[in-house]
Design an enzyme around this catalytic site. Sequence first.
Site, mmCIF file in Angstrom:
data_model
loop_
_atom_site.group_PDB
_atom_site.id
_atom_site.type_symbol
_atom_site.label_atom_id
_atom_site.label_comp_id
_atom_site.label_asym_id
_atom_site.label_seq_id
_atom_site.Cartn_x
_atom_site.Cartn_y
_atom_site.Cartn_z
ATOM 1 C CG ASP A 1 -1.642 -1.269 1.445
ATOM 2 O OD1 ASP A 1 -1.819 -2.034 0.219
ATOM 3 O OD2 ASP A 1 -2.604 -1.446 2.361
ATOM 4 C CB CYS B 1 -1.810 -2.987 5.762
ATOM 5 S SG CYS B 1 -3.461 -2.185 5.625
ATOM 6 C CE LYS C 1 -3.611 -4.411 1.663
ATOM 7 N NZ LYS C 1 -4.279 -3.640 2.578
#
Length: 288
Positions: free
Chosen positions: A111, A205, A172
């Site tokens: 990310d 995450c 995602k």
Amino acid sequence: MAELPAVCAAQVSGSVPVLFCFSVFARPSSVPHGSCYEVLIQKFLSLYGDQIDMHRKFVVQLFAEEWGQYIDLPKGFVVSDRCKVRLVPLQIQLTTLGNLTPTSTVFFCCDMQERFRPAIKYFGDIISVGQRLLQGARILGIPVIVTEQYPKGLGSTVQELDLTGVKLVVPKTKFSMVLPEVEAALAEIPGVRSVVLFGVETHVCIQQTALDLIGRGVEVHIVADASSSRSMMDRMFALERLARNGIIITTSEAVLLQLVADKDHPKFKEIQNLIKASAPESGLLSKV
């Protein structure tokens, strides 16, 4: 104690019902006819991965009707008939050694997206270090998996990160990178034992991905100088928590040099050129 009779290892089509027991749990499932020890272990991980401490040693046992109790899985055992097996943790605690080799390692880039740029502490530094890692992966032929959190709203991976040749880029919404697409990609890479993980956010995450991976028996190395959060407090406490869970907290230079392992490695000079200038410390040496 008499051994059970050897079972023919020939693979036969179809599946066999097996009751998988762990601790106080017992779950019926099935495995392909002719499955061996490794398949049973994988099935245990799929059923109980969130409860199994992979830093402990285990033994698989088979319920023997002949004895009316469990016995250690006989050497060469394969599943041919309905049976009951259990996974028993031993008292010995295994030390996580943290060895890295290019043939058993995958890089996870989490990310690193444009919309996070203004919010993440030391974002410029971790992008710079992340680019070194991606270059190192290309030089050493290490697969790279990249995720993007809700890219429709948060944008794509920053342009400074060259994703040329990566194995997978997947969007995602879940915090963990351990998505069905990622698991399928890992299954295509033989012999994966270690994941080198970096990106944002460390306490969300990165943390959830690391916990999911070790629950599946994968050793995790988090690159501290390539991972960050909006808050230094969240970042540092997440790294501390993860280290206590057996996850290896490391640096980009340590990872790259460990992967080449020898100055006579054919790619050593290229890796050396990557790390000639020290990586930025990205606030890791600052007070929280």
